[in-house]
Scaffold this motif. Structure first.
Motif, PDB file in Angstrom:
ATOM      1  N   ALA A 159       0.859  -1.184   0.000  1.00  9.20           N
ATOM      2  CA  ALA A 159       0.000   0.000   0.000  1.00  9.20           C
ATOM      3  C   ALA A 159       0.892   1.229   0.000  1.00  9.20           C
ATOM      4  N   ILE A 160       0.597   2.176  -0.892  1.00  6.92           N
ATOM      5  CA  ILE A 160       1.401   3.381  -1.051  1.00  6.92           C
ATOM      6  C   ILE A 160       0.462   4.573  -1.138  1.00  6.92           C
ATOM      7  N   ALA A 161       0.718   5.597  -0.339  1.00 10.22           N
ATOM      8  CA  ALA A 161      -0.070   6.825  -0.424  1.00 10.22           C
ATOM      9  C   ALA A 161       0.447   7.668  -1.586  1.00 10.22           C
ATOM     10  N   PHE A 162      -0.437   8.453  -2.183  1.00  8.40           N
ATOM     11  CA  PHE A 162      -0.015   9.281  -3.315  1.00  8.40           C
ATOM     12  C   PHE A 162      -0.670  10.659  -3.275  1.00  8.40           C
ATOM     13  N   ALA A 163       0.076  11.640  -3.785  1.00 10.41           N
ATOM     14  CA  ALA A 163      -0.444  12.991  -4.003  1.00 10.41           C
ATOM     15  C   ALA A 163       0.083  13.431  -5.350  1.00 10.41           C
ATOM     16  N   ALA A 164      -0.824  13.759  -6.278  1.00  9.49           N
ATOM     17  CA  ALA A 164      -0.424  13.989  -7.665  1.00  9.49           C
ATOM     18  C   ALA A 164      -1.074  15.251  -8.216  1.00  9.49           C
ATOM     19  N   GLN A 165      -0.249  16.166  -8.711  1.00 13.48           N
ATOM     20  CA  GLN A 165      -0.760  17.348  -9.399  1.00 13.48           C
ATOM     21  C   GLN A 165      -1.111  16.989 -10.837  1.00 13.48           C
ATOM     22  N   THR A 166      -2.132  17.628 -11.383  1.00  8.33           N
ATOM     23  CA  THR A 166      -2.641  17.246 -12.698  1.00  8.33           C
ATOM     24  C   THR A 166      -2.351  18.269 -13.786  1.00  8.33           C
ATOM     25  N   GLY A 167      -1.469  19.232 -13.517  1.00  5.62           N
ATOM     26  CA  GLY A 167      -1.102  20.198 -14.540  1.00  5.62           C
ATOM     27  C   GLY A 167      -1.719  21.571 -14.373  1.00  5.62           C
ATOM     28  N   THR A 168      -2.580  21.735 -13.384  1.00  4.41           N
ATOM     29  CA  THR A 168      -3.205  23.031 -13.132  1.00  4.41           C
ATOM     30  C   THR A 168      -2.471  23.751 -12.004  1.00  4.41           C
ATOM     31  N   ALA A 169      -2.763  25.040 -11.856  1.00  2.00           N
ATOM     32  CA  ALA A 169      -2.208  25.789 -10.731  1.00  2.00           C
ATOM     33  C   ALA A 169      -2.822  25.261  -9.441  1.00  2.00           C
ATOM     34  N   THR A 170      -1.994  24.909  -8.471  1.00  2.00           N
ATOM     35  CA  THR A 170      -2.477  24.292  -7.245  1.00  2.00           C
ATOM     36  C   THR A 170      -3.023  25.344  -6.293  1.00  2.00           C
ATOM     37  N   THR A 171      -4.215  25.090  -5.777  1.00  2.00           N
ATOM     38  CA  THR A 171      -4.883  26.025  -4.870  1.00  2.00           C
ATOM     39  C   THR A 171      -4.504  25.722  -3.420  1.00  2.00           C
ATOM     40  N   PRO A 172      -4.823  26.638  -2.494  1.00  2.00           N
ATOM     41  CA  PRO A 172      -4.575  26.346  -1.085  1.00  2.00           C
ATOM     42  C   PRO A 172      -5.190  25.030  -0.622  1.00  2.00           C
ATOM     43  N   ALA A 173      -6.401  24.724  -1.109  1.00  2.00           N
ATOM     44  CA  ALA A 173      -7.037  23.456  -0.722  1.00  2.00           C
ATOM     45  C   ALA A 173      -6.217  22.263  -1.187  1.00  2.00           C
ATOM     46  N   GLY A 174      -5.597  22.369  -2.364  1.00  2.00           N
ATOM     47  CA  GLY A 174      -4.763  21.281  -2.861  1.00  2.00           C
ATOM     48  C   GLY A 174      -3.550  21.049  -1.994  1.00  2.00           C
ATOM     49  N   PHE A 175      -2.874  22.128  -1.611  1.00  2.00           N
ATOM     50  CA  PHE A 175      -1.703  21.984  -0.746  1.00  2.00           C
ATOM     51  C   PHE A 175      -2.088  21.392   0.610  1.00  2.00           C
ATOM     52  N   ARG A 176      -3.221  21.845   1.164  1.00  2.00           N
ATOM     53  CA  ARG A 176      -3.632  21.345   2.477  1.00  2.00           C
ATOM     54  C   ARG A 176      -4.058  19.875   2.404  1.00  2.00           C
ATOM     55  N   THR A 177      -4.693  19.488   1.311  1.00  2.00           N
ATOM     56  CA  THR A 177      -5.086  18.082   1.159  1.00  2.00           C
ATOM     57  C   THR A 177      -3.852  17.196   1.059  1.00  2.00           C
ATOM     58  N   ALA A 178      -2.849  17.637   0.312  1.00  2.00           N
ATOM     59  CA  ALA A 178      -1.613  16.862   0.208  1.00  2.00           C
ATOM     60  C   ALA A 178      -0.919  16.753   1.560  1.00  2.00           C
ATOM     61  N   ALA A 179      -0.907  17.844   2.329  1.00  2.00           N
ATOM     62  CA  ALA A 179      -0.308  17.803   3.662  1.00  2.00           C
ATOM     63  C   ALA A 179      -1.056  16.831   4.556  1.00  2.00           C
ATOM     64  N   ARG A 180      -2.370  16.838   4.468  1.00  2.00           N
ATOM     65  CA  ARG A 180      -3.181  15.903   5.253  1.00  2.00           C
ATOM     66  C   ARG A 180      -2.860  14.468   4.863  1.00  2.00           C
ATOM     67  N   LEU A 181      -2.711  14.209   3.577  1.00  2.00           N
ATOM     68  CA  LEU A 181      -2.398  12.863   3.095  1.00  2.00           C
ATOM     69  C   LEU A 181      -1.050  12.391   3.626  1.00  2.00           C
TER      70      LEU A 181
END
Length: 404
Positions: free
Chosen positions: A260-282
């Motif tokens: 089992a491996i956790a992942f956080a992946a950007q999809t090519g768009t500008a990352t929003t504050p919610a994206g950074f916080r979700t990745a930190a939570r992960l």
């Protein structure tokens, strides 16, 4: 059983027991893979009193003793009015139990039934590691009799859109979903994730501007293609738990072979504050359960509009930098497209970052660098920034170039 001397409370309890067949609104049972706490809405609306708190504490204590996860299947209207503040104080008790369970590295999964409102949503429900909601369920801090309006925000789907629920599933999908979540959360081995193979171009770019152009090409493989190629099965983790969701940041846990491996992946768009916080939570979640982390970098940079500033983009990036720095598990990073400035670096491992041949990593996009430096030779500036994969290897910024 009647601490306030509430008129008729004993009779109400008697009728509730007769109706439900249980002695309280909550019961628990130890299974092979988890301790399951179950609410019965027929018992005074699944409300929580002092005896209910005792039952929940018994369940968590048994789970810690047996080193088992807890699954909370919730259906409640909130605190029990007939026990006043003694009822409300059970929320502190529940929060303490959830914290103690996290502290010893055991998972807690909540299932939000219809309804899940009041203090139990704000403690046992929202306080779980993974939150699953039943489709169409009423979910919210304010119950239907006390909230000002009836709005989709008070539903499972509304909470998912607001970033407070990870998954919304049909009632017949709950058991299978819980089993899949527990299987992934309990497979951690803290061994670094393998570097994904490159899926796009195999030849290296001849100059800096070619590297930028190839990374921006619409046909270049994106994060979803890499995740599909890398994992056998994956489960999403959604939302920053602060009212935000970024569709451009894909987070979750996947199974690769038996790992089992956790992942956080950007999809090519500008990352929003919610994206950074979700990745930190992960990443924090992965640290608790010894799950190695794979991050895929692909962003022109952090969102820099007015909405992002108001939502605290600087603080959100700092939170992600901190989560990466504090991680107790190995993080493996592959830059698969644009690596734009701090918005890309925040998701990158300081020591274990690789890059594909059709990607670049730069202090800033060449056009923005030109604006800052008051230059008009953008292609030449791209060369000067030394952002090609081979340049980055020579500079020691990345460890190597992924091959097909």
């Amino acid at each position: 059983m009647n601490p306030l001397g509430w008129p008729g409370y004993e009779a109400q309890l008697g009728r509730a027991r007769e109706r439900s067949g249980g002695v309280e609104s909550v019961s628990w049972r130890r299974h092979r893979d988890a301790v399951v706490i179950t609410f019965d809405f027929r018992f005074l609306g699944g409300s929580v009193g002092t005896a209910t708190g005792e039952v929940i504490e018994e369940a968590f204590t048994e789970a810690r003793t047996a080193r088992l996860p807890v699954v909370s299947r919730i259906a409640t209207g909130g605190s029990r009015m007939q026990e006043g503040m003694l009822s409300l104080r059970q929320l502190q008790r529940v929060a303490r139990l959830c914290a103690a369970h996290r502290e010893v590295g055991l998972p807690h999964v909540s299932v939000l039934g219809d309804p899940t409102t009041g203090g139990l949503w704000a403690s046992l429900g929202a306080g779980a590691d993974v939150v699953i909601a039943v489709a169409g369920a009423q979910v919210g801090f304010a119950g239907s009799r006390v909230r000002p309006v009836d709005d989709p925000a008070y539903t499972a789907e509304g909470q998912f859109a607001a970033g407070t629920v990870d998954l919304v599933v049909r009632p017949d999908e709950v058991d299978a979903t819980v089993a899949r979540v527990l299987s992934l959360l309990t497979r951690g081995d803290a061994v670094p994730a393998e570097v994904p193979r490159a899926l796009g171009a195999s030849e290296l770019p001849r100059d800096g501007w070619s590297a930028v152009s190839r990374a921006r090409a619409p046909e270049r493989p994106r994060a979803a293609a890499y995740l599909d190629d890398y994992f056998d099965v994956r489960m999403p983790i959604s939302g920053d738990r602060a009212g935000g969701v970024d569709a451009g940041m894909l987070c979750g846990i996947g199974r690769r072979g038996e790992r089992a491996i956790a992942f956080a992946a950007q999809t090519g768009t500008a990352t929003t504050p919610a994206g950074f916080r979700t990745a930190a939570r992960l990443i924090r979640l992965a640290s608790r359960f010894a799950l190695p982390v794979l991050t895929l970098v692909d962003t022109p940079g952090a969102a820099n509009d007015v909405a992002a500033e108001k939502a605290g983009v600087g603080a959100a990036i700092a939170e992600l930098f901190g989560a990466v720095a504090e991680a107790r598990v190995p993080i493996t990073t592959l830059v698969i497209g644009e690596g734009g400035s701090g918005g890309a670096l925040a998701l990158s491992s300081p020591e274990h970052t690789w890059i594909t041949p059709d990607a670049y990593f730069s202090v800033i996009a060449p056009e923005l660098a030109a604006a800052i430096l008051k230059r008009d030779d953008v292609p030449q500036l791209a060369d000067d920034l030394r952002l090609r994969p081979q340049d980055l290897v020579e500079l020691g910024v990345v460890r190597g170039i992924s091959e097909r």
